[in-house]
Design a protein around this motif. Sequence first.
Motif, mmCIF file in Angstrom:
data_model
loop_
_atom_site.group_PDB
_atom_site.id
_atom_site.type_symbol
_atom_site.label_atom_id
_atom_site.label_comp_id
_atom_site.label_asym_id
_atom_site.label_seq_id
_atom_site.Cartn_x
_atom_site.Cartn_y
_atom_site.Cartn_z
ATOM 1 N N VAL A 420 0.856 -1.195 0.000
ATOM 2 C CA VAL A 420 0.000 0.000 0.000
ATOM 3 C C VAL A 420 0.886 1.238 0.000
ATOM 4 N N ARG A 421 0.292 2.373 -0.443
ATOM 5 C CA ARG A 421 0.998 3.649 -0.472
ATOM 6 C C ARG A 421 0.141 4.707 0.200
ATOM 7 N N LEU A 422 0.792 5.532 0.998
ATOM 8 C CA LEU A 422 0.119 6.686 1.590
ATOM 9 C C LEU A 422 0.662 7.945 0.932
ATOM 10 N N GLN A 423 -0.250 8.842 0.518
ATOM 11 C CA GLN A 423 0.142 10.108 -0.113
ATOM 12 C C GLN A 423 -0.462 11.282 0.653
ATOM 13 N N ALA A 424 0.361 12.324 0.781
ATOM 14 C CA ALA A 424 -0.097 13.558 1.433
ATOM 15 C C ALA A 424 0.613 14.730 0.781
ATOM 16 N N SER A 425 0.036 15.902 0.859
ATOM 17 C CA SER A 425 0.654 17.097 0.287
ATOM 18 C C SER A 425 1.779 17.584 1.193
ATOM 19 N N TYR A 426 2.669 18.459 0.615
ATOM 20 C CA TYR A 426 3.807 18.968 1.367
ATOM 21 C C TYR A 426 3.359 19.752 2.595
ATOM 22 N N ASP A 427 2.248 20.465 2.475
ATOM 23 C CA ASP A 427 1.822 21.309 3.583
ATOM 24 C C ASP A 427 0.923 20.567 4.574
ATOM 25 N N ALA A 428 0.919 19.217 4.493
ATOM 26 C CA ALA A 428 0.103 18.448 5.445
ATOM 27 C C ALA A 428 0.719 18.440 6.834
ATOM 28 N N GLY A 429 1.999 18.767 6.942
ATOM 29 C CA GLY A 429 2.656 18.781 8.244
ATOM 30 C C GLY A 429 4.078 19.260 8.121
ATOM 31 N N ARG A 430 4.706 19.478 9.235
ATOM 32 C CA ARG A 430 6.091 19.906 9.240
ATOM 33 C C ARG A 430 7.010 18.760 8.839
ATOM 34 N N PRO A 431 8.227 19.055 8.346
ATOM 35 C CA PRO A 431 9.167 17.994 7.995
ATOM 36 C C PRO A 431 9.468 17.109 9.212
ATOM 37 N N GLY A 432 9.605 15.825 8.953
ATOM 38 C CA GLY A 432 9.875 14.872 10.029
ATOM 39 C C GLY A 432 8.885 13.722 9.979
#
Length: 457
Positions: A420-432
Amino acid sequence: MVSLYEAHRKVYPRSVTGLFARWRWFFVFATQIFFYGMPWLQWGGRQAMLFDLEARRFYIFGLVLYPQDVIYLAGILIISALLLFLFTAVAGRQWCGYSCPQTVYTEIYLWIERRIEGDRAARMRLDAAPMSPSKFARKAGKQVAWIAFGLWTGFTFVGYFTPIRELAMHVLDLSLGPWETFWVFFYGFATYGNAGFMREQVCKYMCPYARFQSAMFDRDTLIVTYDAGRGEPRGARSRKADPRALGLGDCVNCTLCVQVCPTGIDIRNGLQHECISCAACIDVCDDVMDKVGYPRGLIRYSTENALAGGWDRRQILRRVLRPRVLVYAATLAGLTLALVASLLLRTPFKVDIVRDRATLARIVQGGKIENVYRLQIMNAEEQPRTYTLSADGLPGLALLTDTPEPQVTVDAAEALWVPVRLQASYDAGRPGSHEVHFLVQSPSGQVREKSVFMIPR
């Protein structure tokens, strides 16, 4: 030189009949019908009880257990230990005397020996006689019967780990695998050696239970006891003689209590760690008391306090529910209820999540961040199930699979790895790293498992 060790003296137990002998044979039949019959019982098209180590699954009727269910094994072992403590605190070594495999198989091997060589006196005469065709035939016949029974026991034992019907075909075809062959002969030889030759030595020297049983006894524990106040001084006498006029107790010193003891001890010397509470001495002593016209119970189940205080049966039973017994019983009941409730409420499938460690995160079409995982779904039910997959933990988090719909079907009692793959946008959270949860749902329940989603800098 002075030897520090006593030479081993062979014990020739005499056959005995009576209440406790019947109880002992009842448990012999009950345990062996279960042991030898259970592998042949079918359940839903498969063996009802099968411990498939190769597939890492335990089948117990309709229940399928995986390595992750080891907590249930731990619970069963704890409950078994508490049962042992409870029975021992109440009535001594009941497990040893009636249900222990060493006791059960020794009884079976002794029965075979008696059928071929005769009872105690006949066996002693046979062993003392010089070798002859008759003696050789009896000894050889006994060994053949012992070995055959041991091999059948080893075959049945392996049948709990390899489907026994297939195992039987392999035996008939002479195509048994090396490990199956090893365990059939190993377990068969262990049964043959322990029950045929070592017998009481296992109970006296190898079993640790005899050594720590005293820590579970107290003065209100029912144990096999000789009433020395009534029986002493012992001695032979005429059946018509008055023992009181002769200054004798009720013990006629027939030594039958010693002759029937499977460990060869004299119960008249008091409680000994070799005593397995089989109560054979009670049966034979009661029979002797009936013949000489004395009351039964010279050897009986009693307690130290009862002997010292002259208690009757009601007073003895009143002391059964003492604090330590109540603590054992309450703990045992609580753990048993907890184990049963856990099994009844158990979700019938398991989920494991493994991150793709080769690629922590990557940018895909549309400028989104993607993490890759593998989900192992283990179906513990006896029918195929379809599972719906989803995930949450970040805004706009999407779960993608190789199929149009995030669903997967797993066959009955099987396990399947699902990429499976999970995708989210860059602004979904802070780096880490961010905590996310996978939700796996089926008509029979749902499982929620934690993992992490990486957003690069």
